[in-house]
Design a protein around this motif. Structure first.
Motif, mmCIF file in Angstrom:
data_model
loop_
_atom_site.group_PDB
_atom_site.id
_atom_site.type_symbol
_atom_site.label_atom_id
_atom_site.label_comp_id
_atom_site.label_asym_id
_atom_site.label_seq_id
_atom_site.Cartn_x
_atom_site.Cartn_y
_atom_site.Cartn_z
ATOM 1 N N PRO A 337 44.040 35.482 31.776
ATOM 2 C CA PRO A 337 42.940 36.394 31.441
ATOM 3 C C PRO A 337 42.593 37.307 32.607
ATOM 4 O O PRO A 337 42.541 36.884 33.757
ATOM 5 C CB PRO A 337 41.789 35.437 31.109
ATOM 6 N N LYS A 338 42.342 38.560 32.317
ATOM 7 C CA LYS A 338 42.016 39.548 33.334
ATOM 8 C C LYS A 338 40.583 39.356 33.797
ATOM 9 O O LYS A 338 39.673 39.180 32.979
ATOM 10 C CB LYS A 338 42.210 40.950 32.759
ATOM 11 N N PRO A 339 40.326 39.335 35.109
ATOM 12 C CA PRO A 339 38.952 39.145 35.578
ATOM 13 C C PRO A 339 38.067 40.309 35.167
ATOM 14 O O PRO A 339 38.489 41.469 35.141
ATOM 15 C CB PRO A 339 39.112 39.073 37.103
ATOM 16 N N THR A 340 36.821 39.996 34.856
ATOM 17 C CA THR A 340 35.870 41.029 34.466
ATOM 18 C C THR A 340 35.388 41.804 35.683
ATOM 19 O O THR A 340 35.630 41.423 36.833
ATOM 20 C CB THR A 340 34.681 40.400 33.736
ATOM 21 N N GLU A 341 34.686 42.876 35.435
ATOM 22 C CA GLU A 341 34.179 43.692 36.529
ATOM 23 C C GLU A 341 33.159 42.938 37.370
ATOM 24 O O GLU A 341 33.113 43.088 38.595
ATOM 25 C CB GLU A 341 33.557 44.974 35.960
ATOM 26 N N GLU A 342 32.347 42.109 36.725
ATOM 27 C CA GLU A 342 31.366 41.318 37.470
ATOM 28 C C GLU A 342 32.048 40.247 38.324
ATOM 29 O O GLU A 342 31.591 39.946 39.432
ATOM 30 C CB GLU A 342 30.360 40.683 36.512
ATOM 31 N N ASP A 343 33.141 39.661 37.795
ATOM 32 C CA ASP A 343 33.886 38.692 38.598
ATOM 33 C C ASP A 343 34.471 39.352 39.848
ATOM 34 O O ASP A 343 34.437 38.777 40.946
ATOM 35 C CB ASP A 343 35.006 38.055 37.771
ATOM 36 N N TRP A 345 33.238 41.978 41.300
ATOM 37 C CA TRP A 345 32.120 42.304 42.173
ATOM 38 C C TRP A 345 31.725 41.096 43.021
ATOM 39 O O TRP A 345 31.442 41.232 44.222
ATOM 40 C CB TRP A 345 30.942 42.779 41.335
ATOM 41 N N VAL A 346 31.705 39.916 42.415
ATOM 42 C CA VAL A 346 31.360 38.699 43.157
ATOM 43 C C VAL A 346 32.383 38.451 44.260
ATOM 44 O O VAL A 346 32.027 38.097 45.391
ATOM 45 C CB VAL A 346 31.275 37.498 42.201
ATOM 46 N N ASP A 347 33.672 38.650 43.955
ATOM 47 C CA ASP A 347 34.709 38.444 44.971
ATOM 48 C C ASP A 347 34.610 39.480 46.090
ATOM 49 O O ASP A 347 34.820 39.164 47.267
ATOM 50 C CB ASP A 347 36.100 38.506 44.330
ATOM 51 N N LEU A 348 34.285 40.715 45.741
ATOM 52 C CA LEU A 348 34.179 41.761 46.754
ATOM 53 C C LEU A 348 33.009 41.518 47.703
ATOM 54 O O LEU A 348 33.081 41.832 48.892
ATOM 55 C CB LEU A 348 34.025 43.128 46.091
ATOM 56 N N MET A 349 31.937 40.941 47.200
ATOM 57 C CA MET A 349 30.755 40.684 48.022
ATOM 58 C C MET A 349 30.749 39.283 48.620
ATOM 59 O O MET A 349 29.740 38.863 49.205
ATOM 60 C CB MET A 349 29.484 40.871 47.172
ATOM 61 N N SER A 350 31.853 38.564 48.496
ATOM 62 C CA SER A 350 31.896 37.187 48.997
ATOM 63 C C SER A 350 31.934 37.114 50.515
ATOM 64 O O SER A 350 31.567 36.104 51.101
ATOM 65 C CB SER A 350 33.111 36.452 48.419
ATOM 66 N N GLY A 351 32.425 38.169 51.183
ATOM 67 C CA GLY A 351 32.544 38.148 52.626
ATOM 68 C C GLY A 351 33.801 37.471 53.133
ATOM 69 O O GLY A 351 34.021 37.413 54.345
ATOM 70 N N GLN A 362 42.927 44.284 42.354
ATOM 71 C CA GLN A 362 42.827 44.082 40.905
ATOM 72 C C GLN A 362 41.916 45.097 40.216
ATOM 73 O O GLN A 362 41.913 45.165 38.987
ATOM 74 C CB GLN A 362 42.321 42.667 40.615
ATOM 75 N N VAL A 363 41.152 45.855 40.973
ATOM 76 C CA VAL A 363 40.234 46.822 40.361
ATOM 77 C C VAL A 363 41.031 48.010 39.831
ATOM 78 O O VAL A 363 41.814 48.624 40.557
ATOM 79 C CB VAL A 363 39.185 47.292 41.392
ATOM 80 N N ASP A 364 40.840 48.337 38.564
ATOM 81 C CA ASP A 364 41.546 49.474 37.995
ATOM 82 C C ASP A 364 40.823 50.780 38.334
ATOM 83 O O ASP A 364 39.757 50.792 38.961
ATOM 84 C CB ASP A 364 41.708 49.315 36.483
ATOM 85 N N ARG A 365 41.390 51.894 37.905
ATOM 86 C CA ARG A 365 40.861 53.199 38.308
ATOM 87 C C ARG A 365 39.473 53.452 37.730
ATOM 88 O O ARG A 365 38.595 53.991 38.425
ATOM 89 C CB ARG A 365 41.826 54.297 37.863
ATOM 90 N N GLU A 366 39.256 53.073 36.477
ATOM 91 C CA GLU A 366 37.955 53.339 35.864
ATOM 92 C C GLU A 366 36.853 52.519 36.524
ATOM 93 O O GLU A 366 35.762 53.022 36.803
ATOM 94 C CB GLU A 366 38.029 53.037 34.368
ATOM 95 N N ALA A 367 37.130 51.242 36.763
ATOM 96 C CA ALA A 367 36.109 50.380 37.369
ATOM 97 C C ALA A 367 35.918 50.691 38.844
ATOM 98 O O ALA A 367 34.849 50.417 39.401
ATOM 99 C CB ALA A 367 36.500 48.914 37.183
#
Length: 471
Positions: A337-343, A345-351, A362-367
Motif C-alpha cells: 500500500p502506498k503511504p498517505t500524505e499524512e504518513d 508528513w509524519v516521517d518528514l517531521m520525525s527528525g 516517496q512524495v509525488d509531484r502533486e503532494a
C-alpha cells in the motif's frame, strides 16, 4: 517610547534607554549605566510569564544558579557570563553567544543550541544530554565529565576541545570536527560517525572506551575491549545458604547409616549409591578385567555431494528444510500500500535522517507542492523549534514555487530565520535559484549578505564566482 528591536517573531516591549532607540537589554553601548533591575530576577520573571528574552545583551553578567527552563531566547548574548549550576533545560537558544561563559555543572538537557557559539566556554560536568548542537562552535571548550548522551553534534566545531571522560554515547557526530581534541576516557557507545568526522591530531583516542572497531582499524589503533568495571554476577553476589548446606549433610549421613534412599533436599542434587561391579560369574569363574565390548554397528556414510549427504548436513546443522517456516507468498496482483500524505508528513517531521530521505523520495509531484508549502510556513513562522524541525525536510524537497518566499526572508528576517532559510536553499541546485540570489544580494544590506554569499559558494557556478570576486 518602545524599543526598536524587532524580528519576524518578536517585538521588544521595554522602554528606550539610549540615543539609538533601543532598550537597556538590547543596547550594548549603555552598559556603564548599571542594570535597571537585578538581571537574574528580571529574566526569571519574564520566563515565568512566558515572555521571550531574544537578543538580550548580558555579557559578563553574574547569573549564578539562574533558572531559565524552556526559555525562548534566540540570539541571546551571554559571552563571558558567570552561569554555574544554572538551568537552560529545553530552552530555545539558537544562534546564542556563550563564548568564554562559565557553565560549570549547568543543566542544558534538550536545549536547542544550533549555530550557537561556545568557544572556550567552561562546561565542566554540564548536562547536555539530548541537546541540539548542530553547527555549534565549541572550539577550545572545557567539556570534561560532560554528559553528551544522544546529543546532536553533526557539523559542530570541537577543535581543541577537552572531552576527557565525557559521555558521547549515542551522540550524532557526523561531520563534526574533532581535530586536536583530548578524548582520553571518553565513552563512545553507539556513537554515530561518518567519513566526514575529522579526528586528525586528537589526543587519547587509544584510551577512549567503546570506540567503534571500524574506527580503530581505520586509525591504526590496537583492538581494545570494554574496560569499564563489570558488576558481579548474581551467582557471585548471592550469599551462601550455610544452614541449608549443613542440614543436607546431616540428612545424607543419617540416610547412609540406616541404608535408606537418600532424600534430595531442595537446592541440592544427590547422586544415588552406585552398585559394585561383579568380579565373578554365578558359576564361580572369574570374569576378565576388560570384558570385550559389544560390536558397534557401522552406519553407511553416503558419498560426498550425494542427495543423502546434503540432507544429513542440513539436519546436522539445524537447517533442514522441514524446520524452516515457509515464507508467506504475496497474492498475485497485490502490491504494497502506498503511504498517505499524512504518513509522509509524519516521517518528514520525525527528525530521523533516514526516514526523512525515504519519505522525500516517496512524495509525488502533486503532494510535493502542498507539503513544501506547509514546511515553508513553519520555517518562516515565529516558533524557532518548529522552524528548526521543518528546515531539514524542506531541504530534501527542492520545490521552486516556495523559493521566492524564502529568498524574501533573507532580506527581512532575523538571524535565526536567515540561518534556517540558508540551510534549505544551499541544498537546492535549481535553475531559478541563482538569479533570485543575485537580486537579493544587490538589495540587502552588507550585514545581511553573509547568508546569500554562503549559498552562492555552495552553488559554485561561474556567475556565482564572478559575483563573489567582485565583493
Amino acid at each position: 517610547m518602545i524599543c526598536a528591536y524587532e524580528t519576524a517573531r518578536f517585538r521588544c516591549d521595554q522602554p528606550v534607554a539610549g540615543d539609538r532607540g533601543l532598550c537597556f537589554w538590547h543596547d550594548p553601548a549603555i552598559r556603564d549605566q548599571g542594570y535597571p533591575a537585578p538581571p537574574k530576577e528580571f529574566l526569571e520573571s519574564r520566563i515565568a510569564r512566558r515572555l521571550p528574552i531574544e537578543g538580550f545583551f548580558l555579557e559578563e553578567a553574574s547569573l549564578r544558579g539562574i533558572q531559565l527552563e524552556g526559555a525562548s531566547g534566540p540570539e541571546l548574548r551571554l559571552a563571558g557570563a558567570d552561569l554555574p549550576e544554572s538551568s537552560f533545560a529545553d530552552a530555545i537558544l539558537l544562534s546564542s553567544d556563550f563564548a568564554d561563559a562559565n557553565l560549570t555543572r549547568s543543566n542544558l538537557r534538550g536545549a536547542q543550541l544550533k549555530f550557537s557559539s561556545m568557544v572556550c566556554a567552561t562546561l565542566l560536568e554540564a548536562d547536555l544530554s539530548g541537546a541540539t548542537l548542530k553547527f555549534a562552535e565549541l572550539r577550545g571548550a572545557d567539556l570534561r565529565h560532560a554528559a553528551l548522551k544522544t546529543a546532536l553534534l553533526s557539523g559542530a566545531d570541537l577543535r581543541e576541545a577537552d572531552l576527557r571522560n565525557a559521555d558521547l554515547s549515542q551522540a550524532d557526530l557526523r561531520g563534526a570536527d574533532l581535530r586536536g581534541s583530548r578524548l582520553s576516557g571518553s565513552i563512545w557507545t553507539e556513537a554515530l560517525l561518518d567519513g566526514q568526522t575529522l579526528l586528525a591530531g586528537a589526543v587519547g583516542l587509544n584510551e577512549a572506551l567503546d570506540l567503534p572497531q571500524s574506527l580503530r582499524l581505520k586509525l591504526g589503533l590496537p583492538a581494545r575491549k570494554f574496560t569499564r568495571p563489570i558488576p558481579r554476577s548474581r551467582a557471585d553476589a548471592r550469599p551462601q545458604n550455610q544452614a541449608g548446606a549443613a542440614l543436607a549433610e546431616k540428612l545424607i549421613a543419617s540416610a547412609q547409616a540406616k541404608s535408606q534412599p537418600i532424600p534430595s533436599p531442595v537446592g541440592h542434587s544427590v547422586q544415588p549409591p552406585v552398585a559394585p561391579v561383579p568380579t565373578s560369574s554365578p558359576s564361580g569363574a572369574r570374569l576378565p578385567e576388560n570384558p570385550p565390548k559389544p560390536p558397534v554397528s557401522k552406519q553407511k556414510i553416503p558419498p560426498p555431494g550425494s542427495p543423502a549427504s546434503r540432507k544429513q548436513l542440513q539436519v546436522r546443522s539445524g537447517m533442514a528444510r522441514l524446520s524452516k517456516p515457509s515464507p508467506a507468498r504475496q497474492a498475485p496482483g497485490r502490491s504494497t500500500p502506498k503511504p498517505t500524505e499524512e504518513d509522509l508528513w509524519v516521517d518528514l517531521m520525525s527528525g530521523e535522517p533516514d526516514r526523512v530521505e525515504q519519505a522525500a523520495r516517496q512524495v509525488d509531484r502533486e503532494a510535493r507542492r502542498r507539503i513544501a508549502r506547509r514546511l515553508c510556513d513553519l520555517v518562516l513562522s515565529e516558533d524557532p523549534a518548529a522552524a528548526l524541525a521543518a528546515a531539514e525536510p524542506l531541504a530534501a524537497l527542492p520545490e521552486p514555487t516556495v523559493a521566492p518566499d524564502l529568498l524574501k526572508a533573507l532580506a527581512r528576517a532575523g538571524q535565526t530565520t536567515q540561518y534556517n532559510v540558508a540551510w534549505v536553499l544551499r541544498h537546492w541546485k535549481i535553475p531559478v535559484l541563482e538569479a533570485h540570489l543575485l537580486k537579493v544580494l544587490q538589495a540587502v544590506s552588507p550585514s545581511r549578505q553573509i547568508n546569500v554569499i554562503w549559498i552562492l559558494e555552495e552553488l559554485g557556478t561561474e556567475a556565482a564566482w564572478e559575483v563573489l570576486e567582485s565583493l
